[in-house]
Design a protein around this motif. Sequence first.
Motif, mmCIF file in Angstrom:
data_model
loop_
_atom_site.group_PDB
_atom_site.id
_atom_site.type_symbol
_atom_site.label_atom_id
_atom_site.label_comp_id
_atom_site.label_asym_id
_atom_site.label_seq_id
_atom_site.Cartn_x
_atom_site.Cartn_y
_atom_site.Cartn_z
ATOM 1 N N VAL A 1 1.065 -1.168 0.004
ATOM 2 C CA VAL A 1 -0.134 0.026 -0.170
ATOM 3 C C VAL A 1 0.862 1.189 -0.017
ATOM 4 O O VAL A 1 1.685 1.244 0.851
ATOM 5 C CB VAL A 1 -0.942 0.054 1.157
ATOM 6 C CG1 VAL A 1 -1.687 1.074 1.121
ATOM 7 C CG2 VAL A 1 -1.641 -1.083 1.218
ATOM 8 N N ALA A 2 0.809 2.129 -0.979
ATOM 9 C CA ALA A 2 1.424 3.450 -0.851
ATOM 10 C C ALA A 2 0.387 4.627 -0.365
ATOM 11 O O ALA A 2 -0.748 4.778 -0.972
ATOM 12 C CB ALA A 2 1.395 3.875 -2.329
ATOM 13 N N PRO A 3 1.098 4.817 1.029
ATOM 14 C CA PRO A 3 0.332 6.123 1.639
ATOM 15 C C PRO A 3 0.659 7.673 1.125
ATOM 16 O O PRO A 3 1.514 7.957 1.341
ATOM 17 C CB PRO A 3 0.692 6.100 3.072
ATOM 18 C CG PRO A 3 2.210 5.335 2.905
ATOM 19 C CD PRO A 3 1.961 4.640 1.713
ATOM 20 N N LEU A 4 -0.292 8.035 0.275
ATOM 21 C CA LEU A 4 -0.193 9.380 -0.423
ATOM 22 C C LEU A 4 -1.064 10.523 -0.010
ATOM 23 O O LEU A 4 -2.201 10.262 0.245
ATOM 24 C CB LEU A 4 -0.095 9.130 -1.911
ATOM 25 C CG LEU A 4 0.808 8.227 -2.516
ATOM 26 C CD1 LEU A 4 0.623 8.057 -4.125
ATOM 27 C CD2 LEU A 4 2.373 8.854 -2.344
ATOM 28 N N GLY B 1 -0.110 -2.071 -5.742
ATOM 29 C CA GLY B 1 -1.234 -2.371 -6.311
ATOM 30 C C GLY B 1 -2.402 -1.791 -5.250
ATOM 31 O O GLY B 1 -3.639 -1.891 -5.760
ATOM 32 N N ALA B 2 -1.943 -0.832 -4.554
ATOM 33 C CA ALA B 2 -3.118 -0.270 -3.435
ATOM 34 C C ALA B 2 -2.661 1.030 -2.988
ATOM 35 O O ALA B 2 -1.388 1.554 -2.962
ATOM 36 C CB ALA B 2 -3.169 -1.382 -2.238
ATOM 37 N N ILE B 3 -3.457 2.020 -2.744
ATOM 38 C CA ILE B 3 -3.383 3.337 -2.654
ATOM 39 C C ILE B 3 -4.207 3.648 -1.120
ATOM 40 O O ILE B 3 -5.325 3.168 -1.048
ATOM 41 C CB ILE B 3 -3.846 4.303 -3.614
ATOM 42 C CG1 ILE B 3 -3.226 4.012 -4.900
ATOM 43 C CG2 ILE B 3 -4.117 5.682 -3.165
ATOM 44 C CD1 ILE B 3 -1.871 5.036 -4.883
ATOM 45 N N CYS C 1 -7.360 2.044 0.233
ATOM 46 C CA CYS C 1 -7.589 2.016 1.684
ATOM 47 C C CYS C 1 -7.810 3.319 2.149
ATOM 48 O O CYS C 1 -7.132 4.310 1.797
ATOM 49 C CB CYS C 1 -5.894 1.834 2.316
ATOM 50 S SG CYS C 1 -5.684 -0.057 2.030
ATOM 51 N N ARG C 2 -9.028 3.636 2.538
ATOM 52 C CA ARG C 2 -9.225 4.844 2.915
ATOM 53 C C ARG C 2 -9.353 5.378 4.315
ATOM 54 O O ARG C 2 -9.313 4.418 5.569
ATOM 55 C CB ARG C 2 -11.034 4.990 2.703
ATOM 56 C CG ARG C 2 -11.571 6.321 3.075
ATOM 57 C CD ARG C 2 -13.019 6.025 3.032
ATOM 58 N NE ARG C 2 -13.596 5.995 1.452
ATOM 59 C CZ ARG C 2 -13.694 7.200 0.806
ATOM 60 N NH1 ARG C 2 -13.273 8.438 1.217
ATOM 61 N NH2 ARG C 2 -14.041 6.886 -0.609
ATOM 62 N N SER D 1 -16.679 4.248 -2.410
ATOM 63 C CA SER D 1 -15.595 3.857 -3.305
ATOM 64 C C SER D 1 -15.011 2.552 -3.188
ATOM 65 O O SER D 1 -14.009 2.084 -3.859
ATOM 66 C CB SER D 1 -14.260 4.962 -3.019
ATOM 67 O OG SER D 1 -13.669 4.488 -2.199
ATOM 68 N N GLY D 2 -15.800 1.562 -2.599
ATOM 69 C CA GLY D 2 -15.414 0.132 -2.433
ATOM 70 C C GLY D 2 -14.150 -0.021 -1.695
ATOM 71 O O GLY D 2 -13.284 -0.688 -2.233
ATOM 72 N N ALA D 3 -13.799 0.405 -0.720
ATOM 73 C CA ALA D 3 -12.475 0.437 0.170
ATOM 74 C C ALA D 3 -12.452 -1.048 0.328
ATOM 75 O O ALA D 3 -13.322 -1.565 0.993
ATOM 76 C CB ALA D 3 -12.467 1.630 1.320
ATOM 77 N N LYS D 4 -11.211 -1.324 0.374
ATOM 78 C CA LYS D 4 -10.695 -2.621 0.981
ATOM 79 C C LYS D 4 -10.347 -2.835 2.445
ATOM 80 O O LYS D 4 -10.358 -3.442 2.976
ATOM 81 C CB LYS D 4 -9.611 -3.264 0.175
ATOM 82 C CG LYS D 4 -9.973 -3.630 -1.298
ATOM 83 C CD LYS D 4 -11.116 -5.111 -1.421
ATOM 84 C CE LYS D 4 -11.226 -5.361 -2.793
ATOM 85 N NZ LYS D 4 -9.935 -6.052 -3.548
ATOM 86 N N CYS D 5 -9.986 -1.480 2.679
ATOM 87 C CA CYS D 5 -9.429 -1.157 4.248
ATOM 88 C C CYS D 5 -9.847 0.221 4.567
ATOM 89 O O CYS D 5 -9.763 1.184 3.939
ATOM 90 C CB CYS D 5 -7.907 -1.379 4.212
ATOM 91 S SG CYS D 5 -7.259 -1.005 5.831
ATOM 92 N N LEU D 6 -10.108 0.166 5.928
ATOM 93 C CA LEU D 6 -10.180 1.505 6.550
ATOM 94 C C LEU D 6 -9.095 1.829 7.517
ATOM 95 O O LEU D 6 -9.001 1.000 8.538
ATOM 96 C CB LEU D 6 -11.634 1.911 6.922
ATOM 97 C CG LEU D 6 -12.920 1.658 6.142
ATOM 98 C CD1 LEU D 6 -14.185 1.534 7.015
ATOM 99 C CD2 LEU D 6 -12.938 2.624 5.091
#
Length: 217
Positions: free
Chosen positions: A61-64, A86-88, A130-131, A144-149
């Motif tokens: 996961v890239a935290p931007l 593959g994840a933001i 990831c929201r 937005s269909g987040a896979k993770c919070l």
Amino acid sequence: IEYRHSWHVGPGASGVRLLWPAHRFQGMPSDVGALLPVADHNAMVFALIESFSPVPGTPVVAPLFLANPFLNLQDTARRLERIKVGAIANLPSVVQYDAEFRATLHNVNLGSEREERALAFFSDAGFDICRTVTPECAQAAGDSGAKCLLVAHGFKDLSAPDTRGERVARLLRSLKTVPGKPQVVVLGRQPETTADVPYLDLDDALEGEPAQGSRIP
């Protein structure tokens, strides 16, 4: 400093790795401090990611900071695809500010709507989302269909740190009704009581470590 964090999404599941740069800020958690204009968080993340060797089977996961008006979404997507990220996550996020400053940012097109457009862009481009939410700002938790919070610190936690546990507990109860049942990860030190969600302390390895370009004098 190459600084990484990971958590597990469930029993027997592969780990999910959040690549977090070595921010250090006196008197505040680094997920809040990353919002301060003393270092380029996104540049630090990319420097970390591009020196990282992916582990097969371990999502990254890239935290931007997606509200940055200078962030080119198309170029960012290409860079991340090239290095197998593959994840933001929208971390840090404008939702961590107090309500008055969030309204000010909204008025100049630098608020949560800009982040929402960026999250939608990356979702459409095939990235997992990831929201970031806080106890004070979680209205979009199911969008937005987040896979993770990611339950982040907010600026309120700086003025009322003793009440964070109670506010996080209320939020976790409310998130049980979020559609799709996304994985929930709380940023911060795990309380002594047994927790039924994973905690991820972004600052736990920073004690005594030198920070590069991000320390507040």
